[in-house]
Design a protein around this motif. Structure first.
Motif, PDB file in Angstrom:
ATOM      1  N   UNK A   1      65.154  24.662  66.399  1.00  0.00           N
ATOM      2  CA  UNK A   1      66.013  24.076  67.430  1.00  0.00           C
ATOM      3  C   UNK A   1      66.601  25.123  68.390  1.00  0.00           C
ATOM      4  N   UNK A   2      66.284  26.393  68.190  1.00  0.00           N
ATOM      5  CA  UNK A   2      66.851  27.478  69.003  1.00  0.00           C
ATOM      6  C   UNK A   2      66.748  27.223  70.512  1.00  0.00           C
ATOM      7  N   UNK A   3      65.609  26.734  71.022  1.00  0.00           N
ATOM      8  CA  UNK A   3      65.528  26.508  72.474  1.00  0.00           C
ATOM      9  C   UNK A   3      66.513  25.463  72.992  1.00  0.00           C
ATOM     10  N   UNK A   4      67.068  24.667  72.099  1.00  0.00           N
ATOM     11  CA  UNK A   4      67.968  23.584  72.493  1.00  0.00           C
ATOM     12  C   UNK A   4      69.418  23.856  72.084  1.00  0.00           C
ATOM     13  N   UNK A   5      69.721  25.101  71.754  1.00  0.00           N
ATOM     14  CA  UNK A   5      71.053  25.459  71.261  1.00  0.00           C
ATOM     15  C   UNK A   5      71.831  26.297  72.266  1.00  0.00           C
ATOM     16  N   UNK A   6      73.136  26.077  72.265  1.00  0.00           N
ATOM     17  CA  UNK A   6      74.084  27.008  72.873  1.00  0.00           C
ATOM     18  C   UNK A   6      74.746  27.677  71.685  1.00  0.00           C
ATOM     19  N   UNK A   7      74.710  29.005  71.638  1.00  0.00           N
ATOM     20  CA  UNK A   7      75.164  29.755  70.465  1.00  0.00           C
ATOM     21  C   UNK A   7      76.264  30.717  70.864  1.00  0.00           C
ATOM     22  N   UNK A   8      77.333  30.738  70.070  1.00  0.00           N
ATOM     23  CA  UNK A   8      78.420  31.703  70.223  1.00  0.00           C
ATOM     24  C   UNK A   8      78.514  32.513  68.937  1.00  0.00           C
ATOM     25  N   UNK A   9      78.533  33.838  69.055  1.00  0.00           N
ATOM     26  CA  UNK A   9      78.548  34.730  67.902  1.00  0.00           C
ATOM     27  C   UNK A   9      79.828  35.555  67.909  1.00  0.00           C
ATOM     28  N   UNK A  10      80.475  35.635  66.748  1.00  0.00           N
ATOM     29  CA  UNK A  10      81.669  36.455  66.577  1.00  0.00           C
ATOM     30  C   UNK A  10      81.470  37.346  65.355  1.00  0.00           C
ATOM     31  N   UNK A  11      81.464  38.675  65.527  1.00  0.00           N
ATOM     32  CA  UNK A  11      81.387  39.569  64.363  1.00  0.00           C
ATOM     33  C   UNK A  11      82.682  39.457  63.551  1.00  0.00           C
ATOM     34  N   UNK A  12      82.548  39.524  62.242  1.00  0.00           N
ATOM     35  CA  UNK A  12      83.710  39.409  61.360  1.00  0.00           C
ATOM     36  C   UNK A  12      83.942  40.709  60.593  1.00  0.00           C
ATOM     37  N   UNK A  13      85.202  41.051  60.410  1.00  0.00           N
ATOM     38  CA  UNK A  13      85.591  42.165  59.543  1.00  0.00           C
ATOM     39  C   UNK A  13      86.717  41.669  58.630  1.00  0.00           C
ATOM     40  N   UNK A  14      86.808  42.264  57.473  1.00  0.00           N
ATOM     41  CA  UNK A  14      87.813  41.866  56.494  1.00  0.00           C
ATOM     42  C   UNK A  14      89.209  42.096  57.054  1.00  0.00           C
ATOM     43  N   UNK A  15      90.068  41.104  56.896  1.00  0.00           N
ATOM     44  CA  UNK A  15      91.466  41.225  57.323  1.00  0.00           C
ATOM     45  C   UNK A  15      92.220  41.983  56.236  1.00  0.00           C
ATOM     46  N   UNK A  16      93.074  42.945  56.595  1.00  0.00           N
ATOM     47  CA  UNK A  16      93.775  43.734  55.585  1.00  0.00           C
ATOM     48  C   UNK A  16      94.724  42.921  54.705  1.00  0.00           C
ATOM     49  N   UNK A  17      95.102  41.729  55.149  1.00  0.00           N
ATOM     50  CA  UNK A  17      95.988  40.887  54.338  1.00  0.00           C
ATOM     51  C   UNK A  17      95.241  39.887  53.461  1.00  0.00           C
ATOM     52  N   UNK A  18      93.915  39.889  53.528  1.00  0.00           N
ATOM     53  CA  UNK A  18      93.145  38.949  52.722  1.00  0.00           C
ATOM     54  C   UNK A  18      93.256  39.276  51.240  1.00  0.00           C
ATOM     55  N   UNK A  19      93.483  38.253  50.434  1.00  0.00           N
ATOM     56  CA  UNK A  19      93.554  38.455  48.974  1.00  0.00           C
ATOM     57  C   UNK A  19      92.212  38.205  48.321  1.00  0.00           C
ATOM     58  N   UNK A  20      91.214  37.811  49.086  1.00  0.00           N
ATOM     59  CA  UNK A  20      89.872  37.510  48.560  1.00  0.00           C
ATOM     60  C   UNK A  20      88.958  38.709  48.794  1.00  0.00           C
ATOM     61  N   UNK A  21      88.841  39.551  47.800  1.00  0.00           N
ATOM     62  CA  UNK A  21      88.048  40.765  47.947  1.00  0.00           C
ATOM     63  C   UNK A  21      86.591  40.584  47.574  1.00  0.00           C
ATOM     64  N   UNK A  22      86.253  39.469  46.917  1.00  0.00           N
ATOM     65  CA  UNK A  22      84.899  39.289  46.419  1.00  0.00           C
ATOM     66  C   UNK A  22      83.951  38.660  47.434  1.00  0.00           C
ATOM     67  N   UNK A  23      84.446  38.171  48.545  1.00  0.00           N
ATOM     68  CA  UNK A  23      83.579  37.477  49.487  1.00  0.00           C
ATOM     69  C   UNK A  23      83.371  38.299  50.751  1.00  0.00           C
ATOM     70  N   UNK A  24      82.499  39.293  50.641  1.00  0.00           N
ATOM     71  CA  UNK A  24      82.156  40.103  51.816  1.00  0.00           C
ATOM     72  C   UNK A  24      80.709  40.466  51.797  1.00  0.00           C
TER      73      UNK A  24
END
Length: 96
Positions: A73-96
Protein backbone atom coordinates in the motif's frame (compact mmCIF):
# COMPACT_ATOMS: atom_id res chain seq x y z
CA UNK A 1 16.53 2.71 16.59
CA UNK A 2 12.86 3.11 17.31
CA UNK A 3 10.60 5.12 15.01
CA UNK A 4 6.99 6.18 15.51
CA UNK A 5 5.31 6.04 12.12
CA UNK A 6 1.86 7.28 11.17
CA UNK A 7 0.49 5.83 7.95
CA UNK A 8 -2.64 7.25 6.30
CA UNK A 9 -3.96 5.21 3.39
CA UNK A 10 -5.96 6.75 0.52
CA UNK A 11 -6.87 4.27 -2.18
CA UNK A 12 -8.22 5.81 -5.39
CA UNK A 13 -12.02 5.77 -5.48
CA UNK A 14 -11.85 4.41 -9.02
CA UNK A 15 -9.77 1.37 -7.97
CA UNK A 16 -11.72 -1.83 -8.64
CA UNK A 17 -12.85 -3.59 -5.45
CA UNK A 18 -11.05 -6.83 -6.31
CA UNK A 19 -7.76 -4.96 -6.83
CA UNK A 20 -8.17 -3.14 -3.49
CA UNK A 21 -8.97 -6.43 -1.74
CA UNK A 22 -5.86 -8.08 -3.18
CA UNK A 23 -3.66 -5.12 -2.14
CA UNK A 24 -5.05 -5.33 1.40
CA UNK A 25 -4.47 -9.10 1.51
CA UNK A 26 -0.79 -8.86 0.52
CA UNK A 27 -0.32 -5.82 2.80
CA UNK A 28 -1.64 -7.85 5.76
CA UNK A 29 0.73 -10.71 4.95
CA UNK A 30 3.74 -8.35 4.69
CA UNK A 31 2.80 -6.65 7.96
CA UNK A 32 2.55 -10.03 9.70
CA UNK A 33 5.96 -11.03 8.33
CA UNK A 34 7.61 -7.84 9.64
CA UNK A 35 5.90 -8.18 13.03
CA UNK A 36 7.03 -11.79 13.38
CA UNK A 37 10.58 -10.69 12.56
CA UNK A 38 10.41 -8.11 15.37
CA UNK A 39 10.95 -5.17 13.04
CA UNK A 40 7.37 -3.88 13.23
CA UNK A 41 7.07 -3.73 17.02
CA UNK A 42 3.63 -2.16 17.46
CA UNK A 43 0.67 -1.64 15.15
CA UNK A 44 -2.35 0.38 16.27
CA UNK A 45 -5.39 1.37 14.20
CA UNK A 46 -6.54 4.96 14.59
CA UNK A 47 -10.27 4.73 15.34
CA UNK A 48 -12.50 5.97 12.55
CA UNK A 49 -9.70 6.37 10.00
CA UNK A 50 -7.88 4.24 7.44
CA UNK A 51 -4.68 5.00 9.35
CA UNK A 52 -2.35 3.50 11.91
CA UNK A 53 0.31 4.38 14.43
CA UNK A 54 3.22 1.97 14.39
CA UNK A 55 6.58 1.54 16.07
CA UNK A 56 9.44 0.12 14.01
CA UNK A 57 12.78 -1.13 15.34
CA UNK A 58 15.44 -0.77 12.64
CA UNK A 59 19.10 0.19 12.43
CA UNK A 60 18.71 3.43 10.48
CA UNK A 61 16.39 5.81 8.66
CA UNK A 62 17.58 4.28 5.40
CA UNK A 63 16.50 0.83 6.58
CA UNK A 64 13.13 2.22 7.66
CA UNK A 65 12.61 3.87 4.26
CA UNK A 66 13.58 0.69 2.43
CA UNK A 67 11.22 -1.36 4.61
CA UNK A 68 8.26 1.02 4.23
CA UNK A 69 8.70 1.07 0.47
CA UNK A 70 8.17 -2.73 0.40
CA UNK A 71 4.61 -2.34 1.70
CA UNK A 72 2.09 -3.02 -1.07
CA UNK A 73 0.00 0.00 0.00
CA UNK A 74 3.07 2.31 0.08
CA UNK A 75 2.11 4.14 -3.16
CA UNK A 76 -1.21 5.09 -1.54
CA UNK A 77 0.15 6.21 1.84
CA UNK A 78 0.99 9.52 3.44
CA UNK A 79 3.65 8.69 6.03
CA UNK A 80 4.98 10.72 8.96
CA UNK A 81 8.09 9.45 10.78
CA UNK A 82 9.30 10.50 14.23
CA UNK A 83 12.56 9.10 15.66
CA UNK A 84 12.19 8.03 19.29
CA UNK A 85 14.67 8.14 22.16
CA UNK A 86 14.19 6.95 25.72
CA UNK A 87 12.83 9.63 28.05
CA UNK A 88 14.98 10.00 31.19
CA UNK A 89 11.87 9.82 33.39
CA UNK A 90 10.62 6.55 31.91
CA UNK A 91 10.33 3.72 34.43
CA UNK A 92 10.11 1.10 31.66
CA UNK A 93 13.68 0.10 30.93
CA UNK A 94 12.93 -3.20 29.19
CA UNK A 95 11.18 -1.83 26.11
CA UNK A 96 13.85 -0.36 23.86
Amino acid sequence: MLFHVRMDVALPHAMPADQAAELKRVEKARAAELQQAGTWRHLWRIAGQYSNFSVFDVASTDELHDLLSTLPLFPYMRIEVTPLVRHPSSIRNADF
